[in-house]
Design a protein around this motif. Structure first.
Motif, PDB file in Angstrom:
ATOM      1  N   VAL A  69       0.840  -1.198   0.000  1.00 55.56           N
ATOM      2  CA  VAL A  69       0.000   0.000   0.000  1.00 55.56           C
ATOM      3  C   VAL A  69       0.878   1.252   0.000  1.00 55.56           C
ATOM      4  N   ASP A  70       0.572   2.179  -0.901  1.00 56.66           N
ATOM      5  CA  ASP A  70       1.289   3.444  -1.081  1.00 56.66           C
ATOM      6  C   ASP A  70       2.633   3.278  -1.785  1.00 56.66           C
ATOM      7  N   CYS A  71       3.032   2.043  -2.101  1.00 51.65           N
ATOM      8  CA  CYS A  71       4.235   1.852  -2.902  1.00 51.65           C
ATOM      9  C   CYS A  71       3.902   2.063  -4.382  1.00 51.65           C
ATOM     10  N   VAL A  72       4.947   2.147  -5.191  1.00 47.18           N
ATOM     11  CA  VAL A  72       4.787   2.405  -6.623  1.00 47.18           C
ATOM     12  C   VAL A  72       5.128   1.138  -7.398  1.00 47.18           C
ATOM     13  N   LEU A  73       4.274   0.791  -8.346  1.00 49.30           N
ATOM     14  CA  LEU A  73       4.493  -0.408  -9.144  1.00 49.30           C
ATOM     15  C   LEU A  73       5.810  -0.321  -9.913  1.00 49.30           C
ATOM     16  N   ALA A  74       6.579  -1.402  -9.858  1.00 50.15           N
ATOM     17  CA  ALA A  74       7.826  -1.471 -10.608  1.00 50.15           C
ATOM     18  C   ALA A  74       7.646  -2.183 -11.946  1.00 50.15           C
ATOM     19  N   ARG A  75       6.535  -2.898 -12.106  1.00 54.12           N
ATOM     20  CA  ARG A  75       6.245  -3.609 -13.350  1.00 54.12           C
ATOM     21  C   ARG A  75       4.776  -3.425 -13.701  1.00 54.12           C
ATOM     22  N   ASP A  76       4.473  -3.508 -15.003  1.00 53.87           N
ATOM     23  CA  ASP A  76       3.076  -3.501 -15.426  1.00 53.87           C
ATOM     24  C   ASP A  76       2.356  -4.722 -14.854  1.00 53.87           C
ATOM     25  N   ILE A  77       1.072  -4.555 -14.577  1.00 53.27           N
ATOM     26  CA  ILE A  77       0.225  -5.679 -14.181  1.00 53.27           C
ATOM     27  C   ILE A  77      -0.552  -6.126 -15.415  1.00 53.27           C
ATOM     28  N   VAL A  78      -0.263  -7.345 -15.882  1.00 52.85           N
ATOM     29  CA  VAL A  78      -0.899  -7.908 -17.071  1.00 52.85           C
ATOM     30  C   VAL A  78      -1.715  -9.124 -16.647  1.00 52.85           C
ATOM     31  N   SER A  79      -2.978  -9.132 -17.016  1.00 52.62           N
ATOM     32  CA  SER A  79      -3.861 -10.228 -16.616  1.00 52.62           C
ATOM     33  C   SER A  79      -3.521 -11.504 -17.371  1.00 52.62           C
ATOM     34  N   ASP A  80      -3.614 -12.645 -16.665  1.00 56.90           N
ATOM     35  CA  ASP A  80      -3.447 -13.939 -17.325  1.00 56.90           C
ATOM     36  C   ASP A  80      -4.727 -14.770 -17.259  1.00 56.90           C
ATOM     37  N   SER A  81      -5.855 -14.115 -16.905  1.00 62.66           N
ATOM     38  CA  SER A  81      -7.104 -14.861 -16.752  1.00 62.66           C
ATOM     39  C   SER A  81      -8.289 -13.922 -16.945  1.00 62.66           C
ATOM     40  N   PHE A  82      -9.482 -14.523 -16.933  1.00 64.04           N
ATOM     41  CA  PHE A  82     -10.716 -13.741 -16.986  1.00 64.04           C
ATOM     42  C   PHE A  82     -11.123 -13.319 -15.570  1.00 64.04           C
ATOM     43  N   LEU A  83     -11.799 -12.183 -15.487  1.00 67.60           N
ATOM     44  CA  LEU A  83     -12.416 -11.745 -14.238  1.00 67.60           C
ATOM     45  C   LEU A  83     -13.779 -11.147 -14.576  1.00 67.60           C
ATOM     46  N   PRO A  84     -14.876 -11.763 -14.093  1.00 64.08           N
ATOM     47  CA  PRO A  84     -14.889 -13.016 -13.329  1.00 64.08           C
ATOM     48  C   PRO A  84     -14.445 -14.198 -14.175  1.00 64.08           C
ATOM     49  N   ASP A  85     -14.042 -15.269 -13.480  1.00 67.67           N
ATOM     50  CA  ASP A  85     -13.467 -16.415 -14.171  1.00 67.67           C
ATOM     51  C   ASP A  85     -14.501 -17.259 -14.898  1.00 67.67           C
ATOM     52  N   THR A  86     -15.778 -17.092 -14.559  1.00 67.50           N
ATOM     53  CA  THR A  86     -16.871 -17.797 -15.218  1.00 67.50           C
ATOM     54  C   THR A  86     -18.116 -16.930 -15.115  1.00 67.50           C
ATOM     55  N   ASN A  87     -19.189 -17.295 -15.818  1.00 65.64           N
ATOM     56  CA  ASN A  87     -20.441 -16.560 -15.650  1.00 65.64           C
ATOM     57  C   ASN A  87     -20.913 -16.694 -14.206  1.00 65.64           C
ATOM     58  N   ARG A  88     -21.306 -15.585 -13.610  1.00 62.32           N
ATOM     59  CA  ARG A  88     -21.709 -15.619 -12.200  1.00 62.32           C
ATOM     60  C   ARG A  88     -23.030 -14.894 -12.000  1.00 62.32           C
ATOM     61  N   ALA A  89     -23.686 -15.248 -10.885  1.00 64.12           N
ATOM     62  CA  ALA A  89     -24.991 -14.673 -10.571  1.00 64.12           C
ATOM     63  C   ALA A  89     -24.827 -13.272 -10.009  1.00 64.12           C
ATOM     64  N   GLY A  90     -25.627 -12.349 -10.537  1.00 58.27           N
ATOM     65  CA  GLY A  90     -25.602 -10.985 -10.032  1.00 58.27           C
ATOM     66  C   GLY A  90     -26.621 -10.728  -8.943  1.00 58.27           C
ATOM     67  N   ILE A  91     -27.477 -11.707  -8.656  1.00 56.07           N
ATOM     68  CA  ILE A  91     -28.524 -11.555  -7.641  1.00 56.07           C
ATOM     69  C   ILE A  91     -28.765 -12.900  -6.971  1.00 56.07           C
ATOM     70  N   ASP A  92     -29.518 -12.887  -5.878  1.00 54.24           N
ATOM     71  CA  ASP A  92     -30.096 -14.111  -5.318  1.00 54.24           C
ATOM     72  C   ASP A  92     -31.364 -14.429  -6.105  1.00 54.24           C
ATOM     73  N   GLY A  93     -31.481 -15.666  -6.587  1.00 55.94           N
ATOM     74  CA  GLY A  93     -32.666 -15.987  -7.383  1.00 55.94           C
ATOM     75  C   GLY A  93     -32.669 -17.413  -7.866  1.00 55.94           C
ATOM     76  N   TYR A  94     -33.208 -17.609  -9.075  1.00 58.31           N
ATOM     77  CA  TYR A  94     -33.315 -18.933  -9.680  1.00 58.31           C
ATOM     78  C   TYR A  94     -32.701 -18.889 -11.069  1.00 58.31           C
ATOM     79  N   ALA A  95     -31.855 -19.891 -11.356  1.00 56.70           N
ATOM     80  CA  ALA A  95     -31.268 -20.026 -12.683  1.00 56.70           C
ATOM     81  C   ALA A  95     -32.201 -20.868 -13.545  1.00 56.70           C
ATOM     82  N   ILE A  96     -32.497 -20.370 -14.751  1.00 56.54           N
ATOM     83  CA  ILE A  96     -33.385 -21.084 -15.669  1.00 56.54           C
ATOM     84  C   ILE A  96     -32.795 -21.039 -17.072  1.00 56.54           C
TER      85      ILE A  96
END
Length: 396
Positions: free
Chosen positions: A29-56
């Protein structure tokens, strides 16, 4: 006599950004990045529920109201889940992965909230309330550039990506050495002629405001003891700051000791308050020598040392903000020296005003404590008239 700009260049040349280091997120925290941050994955990693409910599966149901059997329940922490069967529903918690075969979510409030079977009372378009895989982050995306300061928001992103460590420029370790037989720690009973060590505390605090890790040492003028102290502190220092001991008296030993330990130079600098300053290196450790006067030491810190610490920490912006302001009163300024005067800066952009808080040497420390800026008087100005416009270094 060296100019302020010349001495600043010498100070910056003596220091380099600290090499990158992989540290835990909680230490970044409060330090400075020394390297770029490059993603190696999806976020979110899969389809996810945005609410409490029922999947159909929207294509397998009719117009509401309709009733479906509830075949399973998926919670946010579940690691395995079942396939959705046509014309059924799976109860699902917000944040949980969408089961295979489902493409739409129905909110709990649009149903009778049944457990074994559920009545759906409202229709929703395909894809409703589904958070798609990778909608936030996709692989190979540059998310943060080197040189950015890590705050809470960026730490959240790094943690969400699964990073436990991150490459940063580490906090600069600064050893502040206050030199003088006359100095005692605040709170200690003083003998006649002794004074409290204001500089050691103020410079340590100023370094901490630059996110540096600071160590404070108080030592007398004895050459042997001073040399031993400096040599001992080199093992934990990225930078050494000394304050005091720069005069020409026989008891002022800083110049002799430092010159015997490393490559140092001491110059009269065209700055007020203050005049004589030192810069150099002992081995690979930059050393900066500041005056013993508390206000002069703070002026020198803001002018020369703060940019150095920010450079070493990998910061892209080295200097304080400067704004023009109209002075409410006039004064005489020393010829040939750039004067820094504590002021109370008020107003709005384009209409700032600066009130001088105290220029008499004995009043300046109290004035400094109340100030939020320095009015900067150029070297070629000896008389500041009321309503003169000056550039001001903003301290807050």
């Amino acid at each position: 006599m060296r100019s302020v700009g010349e001495h600043l260049n010498l100070c910056l040349l003596a220091a380099d950004p600290l090499p990158g280091l992989a540290v835990p997120l909680e230490d970044a925290v409060d330090c400075v990045l020394a390297r770029d941050i490059v993603s190696d994955s999806f976020l979110p990693d899969t389809n996810r529920a945005g609410i409490d409910g029922y999947a159909i599966a929207s294509a397998t149901v009719g117009a509401p109201p309709y009733t479906l059997p509830v075949t399973a329940e998926i919670l946010a922490g579940d690691t395995t889940w079942t396939q959705l069967v046509s014309a059924t529903a799976i109860r699902i918690a917000s944040g949980a992965p969408i089961p295979p075969g489902a493409d739409t979510l129905v909110p709990l409030e649009a149903s009778d909230m049944g457990l074994s079977e559920v009545e759906i009372r409202q229709s929703y378009p395909q894809g409703s309330f589904v958070i798609p895989q990778g909608i936030d982050v996709s692989p190979d995306a540059v998310l943060l550039d080197a040189g950015q300061r890590l705050d809470a928001k960026k730490i959240a992103l790094l943690a969400a990506l699964g990073l436990s460590h991150v490459w940063v420029h580490p906090r600069v370790r600064v050893v502040v050495i206050a030199v003088g037989d006359e100095l005692v720690e605040p709170g200690v009973s003083r003998e006649p002629g002794q004074i409290n060590d204001a500089n050691g505390h103020s410079l340590a605090a100023a370094c901490q405001e630059c996110d540096a890790k600071t160590f404070r040492v108080l030592v007398g003028d004895d050459r042997g003891k001073l040399r031993e102290t400096i040599e001992d502190q080199l093992v934990r220092a990225d930078v050494i700051l000394t304050t005091g001991g720069l005069s020409y008296g026989t008891a002022d030993t800083v110049k002799d000791v430092l010159t015997s330990l490393g490559e140092m130079r001491f110059d009269n600098v065209a700055i007020a308050p203050g005049r004589q300053l030192g810069v150099g290196k002992i081995g690979e450790v930059p050393v900066y020598c500041l005056p013993g006067n508390p206000v002069a030491a703070q002026v020198a810190f803001e002018t020369f040392i703060r940019p150095v610490l920010r450079k070493m920490a990998g910061r892209s912006v080295l200097y304080r903000t400067s704004v023009p302001a109209t002075m409410t009163q006039g004064w005489t300024s020393p010829a040939g020296r750039r004067e820094f005067v504590p002021i109370a800066l008020t107003g709005n952009p384009g209409h700032y005003r600066g009130e001088v808080l105290g220029r008499h040497p004995q009043a300046r420390l109290a004035a400094l404590a109340r100030s939020n800026a320095f009015a900067v008087v150029p070297e070629d100005v000896t008389q500041v008239e009321p309503d003169t416009m000056l550039h001001c270094m903003v301290l807050q």
